[in-house]
Design an enzyme around this catalytic site. Structure first.
Site, short mmCIF file in Angstrom:
data_model
loop_
_atom_site.label_atom_id
_atom_site.label_comp_id
_atom_site.label_asym_id
_atom_site.label_seq_id
_atom_site.Cartn_x
_atom_site.Cartn_y
_atom_site.Cartn_z
N TYR A 263 -62.70 -112.75 -28.79
CA TYR A 263 -61.76 -112.01 -29.65
C TYR A 263 -61.63 -110.56 -29.20
O TYR A 263 -60.52 -110.04 -29.05
CB TYR A 263 -62.25 -112.08 -31.10
CG TYR A 263 -61.33 -111.42 -32.09
CD1 TYR A 263 -60.17 -112.07 -32.50
CD2 TYR A 263 -61.62 -110.17 -32.62
CE1 TYR A 263 -59.32 -111.48 -33.42
CE2 TYR A 263 -60.77 -109.57 -33.53
CZ TYR A 263 -59.62 -110.22 -33.94
OH TYR A 263 -58.78 -109.62 -34.84
N LYS A 267 -58.24 -108.66 -27.79
CA LYS A 267 -57.63 -107.56 -28.53
C LYS A 267 -57.62 -106.26 -27.72
O LYS A 267 -56.73 -105.42 -27.87
CB LYS A 267 -58.34 -107.35 -29.87
CG LYS A 267 -58.08 -108.47 -30.87
CD LYS A 267 -56.59 -108.62 -31.16
CE LYS A 267 -56.30 -109.63 -32.25
NZ LYS A 267 -54.84 -109.74 -32.55
#
Length: 413
Positions: A263, A267
């Site tokens: 993640y 991002k």
């Protein structure tokens, strides 16, 4: 110390924010640290000095006033001088930031909701859902939602354009291109003026436990989809030198956590994409008035956010409600300016913290207990509460595989 959320008669989310660091910042920004205080503070200092010295004759001209003000601010009441300098530096910094971030343009270029189509990925639930509801009910916007999840937002109010939902894999460029043509046709040939890339998934795994198929899927949705949607919809904005692209990244792009490698890296890539897109609108496409905004929140109370434990200090880093983030996004579109939104306000320190020595950053992580933000327990809770349960096809297979691995790990303990 948590926000209280309710639903009004129209079905819109209302929330009451507790007193937090952000509340304090808003008060300071509106009163003592606001730009008007550059002029007001010297006046207050003069009248305060007059109150202490009744026989003092007030200056009658600027020539007489300047020496007195200089003496009061920087000699007799130095604390007022420090505040005045802080406000001055802050005002200049914000002005230059706005000038550079908006490609040397002072003029605002807000969205015209009667003409500009709003395309939002991941708009069925969570933050995206709240953005859709606000834009439809408050702005009467022409909205198209691209998502695999079924829509959970309320319908458009009477008199507002229908909210169009397209079941779309935003990481599939053929599907996005097909939907793009349908959107323009459905809204009578209008052009896309807003693109909000809000789609995102997460999977809390230690690096050696990462399922590479799952990681590839996560990167396609969180990162690659930004290119796919930009290639489809940004030309509408470039042609008119008008529009706004909002990229929803995460505070995780600045501060990595254990078991968040997939993640956090996706991002961080979304952050880099945003920065590249912003400068290319000016230097490659001659479209400096196309605005770009990055949104980087910490934990938000969504199905995805259930995979994280609450922050250690609710005053400085409260768990955000989706509608709080949504209101900031709508405010940004109305501002007509590019923005960099770190939410909550305390998160603005994260880029600066990255420049600190490693030992100090490690100390902060220990004090914040961030090593235990994402755990097997928190991910199990998220999946138990329904996160990923509506995935289909190959995604469903990955979800089931992940669930079995977690159950096996739990049984082994």
């Amino acid at each position: 110390m948590t926000a209280t959320t309710t639903t009004d008669s129209k079905g819109l989310t209302q929330f009451k924010e507790p007193f937090t660091f952000d509340s304090l910042l808003r008060i300071l920004n509106k009163v003592p640290f606001s730009t008007p205080f550059l002029g007001l503070l010297p006046v207050l200092a003069v009248y305060y000095h007059k109150h202490k010295n009744p026989s003092l004759a007030l200056p009658t001209s600027a020539t007489d006033a300047l020496p007195l003000v200089r003496s009061l601010l920087f000699t007799q009441y130095k604390w007022t001088g420090y505040i005045w300098i802080f406000i001055l530096v802050r005002t200049i910094n914000r002005a230059i930031n706005r000038y550079v971030r908006n490609h040397t343009e002072w003029r605002r270029d807000p969205i015209d909701y009667t003409k500009d189509i709003v395309v939002i990925t991941g708009g069925s639930q969570g933050i995206g859902k709240e953005i859709v509801q606000l834009l439809s009910h408050k702005k009467r916007a022409h909205i198209a939602v691209l998502d695999m999840a079924p829509p959970a937002y309320i319908k458009a109010p009477a008199g507002a354009p229908e909210i169009l939902y397209f079941k779309t894999d935003v990481s599939n460029r053929e599907q996005v291109a097909e939907v793009g043509a349908k959107i323009r046709a459905a809204f009578g040939g209008k052009k896309v003026g807003v693109l909000i890339n809000c789609a995102g998934v997460a999977s809390g795994n230690a690096i050696l436990d990462v399922d590479l198929d799952s990681a590839a899927r996560l990167w396609r949705i969180n990162t690659l989809s930004n290119w796919i949607t930009a290639k489809e919809f940004a030309p509408d904005m470039i042609a008119r030198n008008h529009g706004h692209v909002v990229t929803v990244s995460s505070a995780g792009a600045y501060a990595t956590l254990p078991s968040m490698s997939e993640y956090a890296t996706s991002k961080a890539a979304a952050l880099a994409f945003h920065e590249c897109l912003a400068i290319e609108f000016r230097t490659r496409y001659n479209a400096p008035r196309v605005r770009t905004t990055l949104v980087a929140p910490t934990k938000v109370r969504t199905a995805l956010g259930d995979g994280m434990e609450d922050h250690a200090d609710p005053f400085f880093t409260p768990v955000l409600e989706p509608v709080q983030v949504a209101e900031k996004v709508v405010w940004t579109l109305d501002s007509g300016l590019s923005q960099h939104l770190m939410l909550p306000g305390f998160a603005n320190l994260l880029p600066w913290i990255r420049a600190l020595p490693d030992w100090f950053r490690r100390l902060l992580a220990i004090l914040d207990n961030s090593d235990n933000t994402v755990t097997e327990k928190s991910m199990s809770r998220a999946m138990k509460n329904g996160y990923g349960s509506n995935w289909e096809g190959a995604d469903k297979e990955l979800y089931d595989r992940r669930k079995k691995l977690m159950e096996a790990a739990k049984g082994a303990k």
